[in-house]
Every structure is written in C-alpha cells, then in structure tokens.
Design a protein around this motif. Structure first.
Motif, PDB file in Angstrom:
ATOM      1  N   UNK A  34      14.463  71.398  21.915  1.00  0.00           N
ATOM      2  CA  UNK A  34      13.260  70.724  21.416  1.00  0.00           C
ATOM      3  C   UNK A  34      12.532  69.995  22.545  1.00  0.00           C
ATOM      4  N   UNK A  35      11.210  70.066  22.519  1.00  0.00           N
ATOM      5  CA  UNK A  35      10.376  69.449  23.551  1.00  0.00           C
ATOM      6  C   UNK A  35       9.635  68.233  22.991  1.00  0.00           C
ATOM      7  N   UNK A  36       8.962  67.508  23.878  1.00  0.00           N
ATOM      8  CA  UNK A  36       8.141  66.373  23.442  1.00  0.00           C
ATOM      9  C   UNK A  36       7.032  66.854  22.511  1.00  0.00           C
ATOM     10  N   UNK A  37       6.418  67.996  22.817  1.00  0.00           N
ATOM     11  CA  UNK A  37       5.389  68.530  21.922  1.00  0.00           C
ATOM     12  C   UNK A  37       5.968  68.830  20.539  1.00  0.00           C
ATOM     13  N   UNK A  38       7.203  69.338  20.491  1.00  0.00           N
ATOM     14  CA  UNK A  38       7.862  69.567  19.202  1.00  0.00           C
ATOM     15  C   UNK A  38       8.007  68.259  18.436  1.00  0.00           C
ATOM     16  N   UNK A  39       8.388  67.197  19.146  1.00  0.00           N
ATOM     17  CA  UNK A  39       8.632  65.920  18.467  1.00  0.00           C
ATOM     18  C   UNK A  39       7.345  65.360  17.873  1.00  0.00           C
ATOM     19  N   UNK A  40       6.219  65.495  18.585  1.00  0.00           N
ATOM     20  CA  UNK A  40       4.952  65.043  18.011  1.00  0.00           C
ATOM     21  C   UNK A  40       4.526  65.938  16.849  1.00  0.00           C
ATOM     22  N   UNK A  41       4.873  67.225  16.907  1.00  0.00           N
ATOM     23  CA  UNK A  41       4.579  68.116  15.774  1.00  0.00           C
ATOM     24  C   UNK A  41       5.376  67.700  14.545  1.00  0.00           C
ATOM     25  N   UNK A  42       6.647  67.329  14.730  1.00  0.00           N
ATOM     26  CA  UNK A  42       7.467  66.829  13.618  1.00  0.00           C
ATOM     27  C   UNK A  42       6.847  65.559  13.046  1.00  0.00           C
ATOM     28  N   UNK A  43       6.447  64.649  13.938  1.00  0.00           N
ATOM     29  CA  UNK A  43       5.832  63.401  13.488  1.00  0.00           C
ATOM     30  C   UNK A  43       4.547  63.664  12.704  1.00  0.00           C
ATOM     31  N   UNK A  44       3.730  64.629  13.151  1.00  0.00           N
ATOM     32  CA  UNK A  44       2.466  64.923  12.447  1.00  0.00           C
ATOM     33  C   UNK A  44       2.718  65.481  11.050  1.00  0.00           C
ATOM     34  N   UNK A  45       3.713  66.360  10.926  1.00  0.00           N
ATOM     35  CA  UNK A  45       4.030  66.887   9.597  1.00  0.00           C
ATOM     36  C   UNK A  45       4.511  65.764   8.692  1.00  0.00           C
ATOM     37  N   UNK A  46       5.360  64.890   9.216  1.00  0.00           N
ATOM     38  CA  UNK A  46       5.839  63.721   8.460  1.00  0.00           C
ATOM     39  C   UNK A  46       4.661  62.835   8.064  1.00  0.00           C
ATOM     40  N   UNK A  47       3.740  62.606   8.989  1.00  0.00           N
ATOM     41  CA  UNK A  47       2.546  61.792   8.716  1.00  0.00           C
ATOM     42  C   UNK A  47       1.711  62.404   7.598  1.00  0.00           C
ATOM     43  N   UNK A  48       1.500  63.699   7.658  1.00  0.00           N
ATOM     44  CA  UNK A  48       0.694  64.373   6.627  1.00  0.00           C
ATOM     45  C   UNK A  48       1.338  64.263   5.255  1.00  0.00           C
ATOM     46  N   UNK A  49       2.663  64.319   5.185  1.00  0.00           N
ATOM     47  CA  UNK A  49       3.363  64.142   3.907  1.00  0.00           C
ATOM     48  C   UNK A  49       3.070  62.757   3.328  1.00  0.00           C
ATOM     49  N   UNK A  50       3.079  61.751   4.189  1.00  0.00           N
ATOM     50  CA  UNK A  50       2.844  60.389   3.733  1.00  0.00           C
ATOM     51  C   UNK A  50       1.393  60.185   3.309  1.00  0.00           C
ATOM     52  N   UNK A  51       0.461  60.747   4.045  1.00  0.00           N
ATOM     53  CA  UNK A  51      -0.948  60.634   3.657  1.00  0.00           C
ATOM     54  C   UNK A  51      -1.189  61.330   2.323  1.00  0.00           C
ATOM     55  N   UNK A  52      -0.566  62.483   2.137  1.00  0.00           N
ATOM     56  CA  UNK A  52      -0.719  63.215   0.867  1.00  0.00           C
ATOM     57  C   UNK A  52      -0.130  62.437  -0.299  1.00  0.00           C
ATOM     58  N   UNK A  53       0.868  61.581  -0.001  1.00  0.00           N
ATOM     59  CA  UNK A  53       1.494  60.773  -1.048  1.00  0.00           C
ATOM     60  C   UNK A  53       0.704  59.502  -1.354  1.00  0.00           C
ATOM     61  N   UNK A  54      -0.413  59.269  -0.635  1.00  0.00           N
ATOM     62  CA  UNK A  54      -1.269  58.138  -0.940  1.00  0.00           C
ATOM     63  C   UNK A  54      -1.199  56.978   0.029  1.00  0.00           C
ATOM     64  N   UNK A  55      -0.364  57.061   1.053  1.00  0.00           N
ATOM     65  CA  UNK A  55      -0.340  55.987   2.039  1.00  0.00           C
ATOM     66  C   UNK A  55      -1.580  56.081   2.924  1.00  0.00           C
ATOM     67  N   UNK A  56      -2.008  54.945   3.462  1.00  0.00           N
ATOM     68  CA  UNK A  56      -3.234  54.896   4.264  1.00  0.00           C
ATOM     69  C   UNK A  56      -2.904  54.474   5.689  1.00  0.00           C
ATOM     70  N   UNK A  57      -3.404  55.230   6.664  1.00  0.00           N
ATOM     71  CA  UNK A  57      -3.167  54.906   8.064  1.00  0.00           C
ATOM     72  C   UNK A  57      -4.033  53.719   8.469  1.00  0.00           C
ATOM     73  N   UNK A  58      -3.406  52.695   9.075  1.00  0.00           N
ATOM     74  CA  UNK A  58      -4.156  51.514   9.506  1.00  0.00           C
ATOM     75  C   UNK A  58      -4.086  51.301  11.015  1.00  0.00           C
TER      76      UNK A  58
END
Length: 261
Positions: A34-58
């Motif tokens: 796994x690379x650093x780019x992979x880790x940010x891709x994992x984080x983005x997918x996790x972020x999108x799940x949370x946004x879809x669940x109604x959380x708001x990025x501040x």
C-alpha cells in the motif's frame, strides 16, 4: 497500489471500527504494498460514506508537522484528515471517553478561513490573508488501527487519527500577534504534562496550512471559506484516561479546557 475493491473494503473496516469503538490490524501488516496515494484513497471513500450518512465537513486537520510529533510517532512527514460537524466541542465540554480509541490530546492553533485557499503555489502570506482569525484548540486523537509498527499509510487511512476538536480561548486576527511565539502549557489533572511554542510547527503554524492547500491541489481539492484548519500540534500527545481533566493555557490567547467521562 491497491485495487478499488480492497480500498473500499478497508474503508468499510475503518467505518465499522469507528462505529464499534474498535481497533483493527494495521493495513500495512496486511498490505505492505500500500502507498500513500492508496491511504488517501481509503480516506476519501471513508469520507464519502460519512457525507452520504448526513455528516457535514467543517474543516481539516494537519498532523505530524512538528519534530515533537514526528519523534513521538516515528513518522517523518505531515498528513491530513477531515473534520465533521459532530466532532467539534465548545470550551469546557465534557467528552464521552468511550466514544474514542487510544485517546490522546494535542495542543494546536486553529485557523478559520474567510477566503478559499488553493495550490499549487500557496504561501504563508496567502494563508494569513485568507484567515479571519486564529484561536486555541485541543485535538482529540482517536486511532482505530493498532499503534505498534504503524506507518504514515496506516495513519492517513485512519483519517490521520482525528477524533475531535475543542475550541476556546481568544480568537485573534493573524496580524495582531506573532504566531510563531504563541506558547502553551498543557495540564492534565492539574499537572503540567507538556509545553511548547507554535514555531515548532514547520517554523510557523501557517506553513502547515499552506502545505495542506498545496497537497489538496494534488488531489483535486481546495480549502473553502469558513473551514477550520487545525495547523498541527506543537507538543507531544498526552495520553488520557477516563475521568481526566485537561486545561491548556495559551497566555494572551486565553485558556481552553475539557473533561473525559
């Protein structure tokens, strides 16, 4: 690099671990490729799940910007994560200890933006012009991956170990004080555990915000007006147990406190 299905699976594991207050095996132990780019891709997918669940990025958090933090973690480059609306606490709040895993506290400055910031050539001066005010903040670290042997890939995947933020003190215009010389005394249960000066964050805390704007450009993103940016800790993290009280004295910038029950 990891394929899309593996990235999605790991993002789901981290989402489940956050829900269950659990700690899972290191990603790099299972996927050493796994690379650093992979880790940010994992984080983005996790972020999108949370946004879809109604959380708001501040806002965003920047981590590992000081020598103190790099030495404490064994990781030698900065990283970043995202902050949602339900993770921000007011000064003096009582925080639920069981909501976090591997609970630690860091001492930081928060930059509140009144204009967007975008790379690839963002500078400290750009950050100061775009900042409405700077205010003291405590970051609650919350790690869902086993700590021993972790690398920056593990940390980034886990949203840079961000759990929550307590804001307080005296909001101050960035040109009203030399931000390099903001100092802090961190007390846990009435005993000073850490001290530091904000120049420890890349020589100037605004440097971390500029680094973030340039890094986000690499990922097709930018910082927006209204976002809160945690610029990085200028002390080592302090471990927290249930029942602990925390107070940080920033001198002219005021105090900030919280308690864990």
């Amino acid at each position: 690099m990891l394929n899309d299905s593996t990235i999605a699976q790991l993002a789901q594991e981290l989402a489940d671990a956050e829900r269950d207050r659990a700690v899972i095996p290191r990603i790099t132990a299972r996927h050493p490729e796994a690379t650093v780019d992979d880790s940010y891709a994992i984080q983005r997918v996790w972020q999108e799940k949370n946004l879809a669940a109604g959380r708001r990025l501040v806002g965003r958090k920047i981590g590992l910007t000081s020598k103190a933090m790099q030495q404490a973690t064994g990781i030698s480059e900065p990283d970043y994560g995202v902050m949602f609306d339900d993770t921000v606490w007011e000064n003096g709040s009582v925080l639920p200890f069981d909501a976090y895993s591997n609970v630690r506290i860091e001492v930081e400055l928060a930059f509140v933006l009144n204009a967007p910031l975008e790379g690839p050539h963002c500078t400290v001066m750009d950050v100061l012009r775009a900042t409405e005010y700077v205010t003291p903040a405590l970051e609650v670290l919350n790690s869902h991956l086993e700590l021993e042997g972790r690398t920056i890939v593990d940390t980034i995947s886990d949203n840079a170990a961000y759990g929550g933020m307590v804001l307080g003190g005296n909001p101050t215009k960035p040109d009203a004080i030399d931000l390099r010389w903001v100092s802090a005394l961190l007390y846990r249960n009435e005993t000073i555990e850490e001290t530091g000066v904000s120049a420890g964050v890349l020589n100037h805390p605004a440097t971390g915000v500029a680094w973030l704007a340039n890094k986000l450009h690499h990922h097709g993103d930018r910082l927006e007006a209204g976002e809160i940016i945690l610029a990085g800790s200028f002390t080592r993290p302090v471990w927290i147990s249930r029942g602990d009280s925390v107070l940080c004295d920033y001198g002219p910038l005021g105090t900030i406190s919280c308690r864990f029950l």
